[in-house]
Design a protein around this motif. Structure first.
Motif, short mmCIF file in Angstrom:
data_model
loop_
_atom_site.label_atom_id
_atom_site.label_comp_id
_atom_site.label_asym_id
_atom_site.label_seq_id
_atom_site.Cartn_x
_atom_site.Cartn_y
_atom_site.Cartn_z
N TYR A 277 2.09 11.45 1.64
CA TYR A 277 1.48 10.39 0.84
C TYR A 277 0.03 10.74 0.50
CZ TYR A 277 5.19 7.02 2.22
OH TYR A 277 6.36 6.35 2.41
N THR B 268 -2.90 8.66 -0.03
CA THR B 268 -3.14 7.25 0.27
C THR B 268 -4.35 6.67 -0.45
OG1 THR B 268 -4.44 7.88 2.21
CG2 THR B 268 -2.09 7.47 2.58
N PHE C 21 -3.63 3.30 -1.76
CA PHE C 21 -2.80 2.45 -0.90
C PHE C 21 -3.62 1.23 -0.43
CE2 PHE C 21 0.94 5.15 0.90
CZ PHE C 21 1.12 5.77 -0.32
N SER D 138 5.08 -2.33 -2.29
CA SER D 138 3.72 -2.05 -1.84
C SER D 138 3.65 -0.73 -1.07
CB SER D 138 3.21 -3.13 -0.89
OG SER D 138 3.19 -4.35 -1.52
N LYS D 139 2.53 -0.06 -1.26
CA LYS D 139 2.23 1.15 -0.50
C LYS D 139 0.99 0.84 0.31
CE LYS D 139 4.07 4.05 -4.16
NZ LYS D 139 3.84 5.18 -5.05
N GLU D 140 1.07 1.05 1.61
CA GLU D 140 -0.02 0.60 2.47
C GLU D 140 -0.45 1.66 3.48
OE1 GLU D 140 0.33 -3.32 3.98
OE2 GLU D 140 1.11 -4.10 2.08
N TYR E 246 7.17 5.61 8.72
CA TYR E 246 5.78 5.87 8.34
C TYR E 246 5.40 7.32 8.56
CZ TYR E 246 4.70 4.56 13.35
OH TYR E 246 4.64 4.44 14.72
N GLU F 22 5.75 2.75 2.64
CA GLU F 22 6.04 2.13 1.35
C GLU F 22 7.19 1.15 1.56
OE1 GLU F 22 6.95 5.07 -1.60
OE2 GLU F 22 7.32 3.55 -3.15
N THR G 57 10.12 -0.40 0.46
CA THR G 57 11.15 -0.24 -0.56
C THR G 57 12.36 -1.12 -0.24
OG1 THR G 57 12.10 1.58 0.70
CG2 THR G 57 10.51 2.17 -0.99
#
Ligand code: C2O
Ligand code: CU
Ligand code: CU
Length: 498
Positions: free
Chosen positions: A366, A368, A371, A407-409, A430, A464, A466
């Motif tokens: 990722y 980020t 994010f 959302s991507k965190e 993760y 993410e 999904t």
């Protein structure tokens, strides 16, 4: 993986003590077991100085649970029930298991299939069954909101979206997870897929694909298994270490490998302790997977450190016998450290395995930078455990993280206590972005759902959200030291449409 804390050295004092303590009982039990199941008795070199590891017993392979398939749905039947087992050799304990007295059968799920589980509760208390690490709808995830009573059957159904990986199942009702799990409610789930990597790896269950469920428990001399602070503070405890339900305190299990290359799926199902798996000769193991599936490429390692709840897969190409050791590092308020020779693998294959694929998986790391950032704080107030300041001992008191589908965190998991924690997130895997301020390397670049957060330390993780949203049912995020979870170190995660 590099760690600053060395595994604790063999605790000769503790092991010697309880070996001596159970000596009388073990002799009788050993004789009985020899007649019944081929257990050899440890012999004594002189009074009180018997040889460790002289007893051998064959490794138990948990049964594979047969499903029935019709109309594209595979149905599995499980019953959570009570029973008895010897978690300490020669002493009978009250236990729990799925379809048996202690632990449960292994389930195989195939990516893309629909599964239906009919799970009956015969425990005499509420329970749930959580599919740890599975990417399933919140309502099917087996969190505390779907707890069901004794006598009831819960029937979750979903499509298997996970790639090949090793998952497990265990209870998750509020306040009783530790009690039920330590009594034996735990089993493995193997997810299979049709990838070329899966095709290239050993996958004949019990032959060259071997489940290894390790547990370090606590019990008193009457065999009563402890699960909470009060129990752990009682006197006269021992800390049995089990492999697939068999006590390995003074016994090295044996497995004869009829294939040269053998795959081991390692699960630390302990309530709190860290277990590091290594070879007694210090030799290499080829790690192929972390919690959430294949690494980008196989990694040669000399130890695999698993916090409570974590899994890993490794293969060994066996030209000579190998003994595997479990190094227990205590993770909670008690003793129990030590090194246990739990399994000798006898090399008797004569086949020549192909080289492992040079690439096992594609892992896009990722970026980020855009994010959404959050901080998740692990805290403590006396014996009450907190996440973001709230004790998650009831659905209404726990902190709730709200996010939306897609959302991507990036989360900073900050440990404000001096205790070790094991951070677990439901729903999605993760990536580790940093570990105590350092960049991840090697196997740390794989996918995880359960990871160590040392006292005073922090990790950054990215994920993410999904596929699944719900405005009633929540996922959980918590410490996987089960007593910490029961004492409140749990929060909920609501993933809504928008
Ligand atoms: Cu293994 Cu929320 O659990
Ligand atoms: Cu889980
Ligand atoms: Cu914890």
């Amino acid at each position: 993986m590099t760690h600053t804390t060395e595994p604790a050295p063999r605790a000769g004092r503790g092991k010697g003590l309880h070996r001596r303590k159970f000596l009388g009982g073990m002799l009788g039990a050993g004789l009985a077991a020899t007649a019944a199941g081929g257990t050899a008795i440890a012999f004594l070199t002189d009074a009180g100085k018997q040889k460790a590891g002289a007893a051998t017993t064959t490794l138990t392979i948990p049964d594979l649970l047969e499903g029935t398939t019709s109309d594209g749905t595979t149905t599995f039947t499980l019953e959570a029930r009570t029973g008895t087992a010897e978690v300490i050799s020669g002493v009978t304990s009250s236990t729990m298991g799925y379809n048996q007295s202690f632990l449960g059968p292994t389930m195989k799920w195939t990516r893309g299939d629909t599964v239906l589980l009919n799970i009956t509760n015969s425990l005499g208390a509420d329970t749930t069954v959580h599919f740890h690490g599975a990417h399933v709808p919140a309502k099917m995830d087996g969190g505390p909101q779907v707890a069901f009573a004794d006598g009831k059957t819960w029937s979750p159904t979903f499509t298997v979206k996970d790639d090949a990986k090793t998952l497990w199942y265990h209870p998750h009702a509020l306040g009783t997870t530790a009690e039920q799990a330590v009594h034996g409610l735990a089993g493995m789930i193997i997810v299979e897929d049709d990838s070329t990597t899966s095709a290239a790896l050993p996958s004949d269950y019990g032959v060259d694909d071997i489940p290894i469920i390790l547990q370090c428990l606590a019990a008193d001399s009457s065999g009563d298994i402890k699960y909470n602070l009060t129990g752990y503070l009682s006197s006269g405890l021992s800390y049995p270490v089990l492999c697939n339900g068999t006590n390995v305190d003074d016994t090295t299990l044996s497995f004869t490998a009829t294939k040269t290359r053998t795959r081991f799926r390692l699960l630390n199902a302990s309530p709190s302790d860290i277990i590091t798996v290594q070879r007694s000769d210090g030799g290499p193991m080829t790690q192929i997977a972390t919690d959430q599936g294949y690494l980008a490429e196989a990694a040669e390692v000399t130890s695999i450190r698993l916090v409570a709840g974590a899994r890993a897969e490794m293969v060994m190409d066996l030209s000579a016998d190998v003994t595997l050791q479990a190094v227990v590092t205590t993770g909670w308020v008690r003793g129990g450290s030590g090194t246990y020779d739990f399994l000798t693998v006898t090399a008797s294959g004569s086949d020549t395995p192909d080289s492992l694929p040079s690439t096992l998986n594609t892992i896009d790391r990722y970026d980020t930078s855009d994010f959404t950032a959050r901080t998740i704080t692990l805290g403590q107030s006396g014996t009450t455990m907190l996440i973001n300041g709230s004790a998650g001992t009831s659905m209404s008191s726990m902190a709730m993280i709200s996010t939306t589908l897609g959302s991507k965190e990036i989360w900073t998991i900050k440990n404000n206590t001096q205790l070790e924690h094991s951070f677990h997130l439901h729903d999605v895997p993760y990536q580790l972005i940093s570990i105590n301020g350092e960049d991840p390397t090697g196997v740390e670049l794989g996918w995880y759902d359960t990871y160590e957060v040392v006292g005073g330390g922090s990790i950054e993780i990215a994920m993410e959200f999904t596929d699944f949203s719900d405005d009633t049912y929540m996922y959980m995020l918590h410490c996987h030291l089960l007593q910490h979870e029961d004492e409140g170190m749990m929060a909920s995660l609501m993933v809504t449409e928008s």
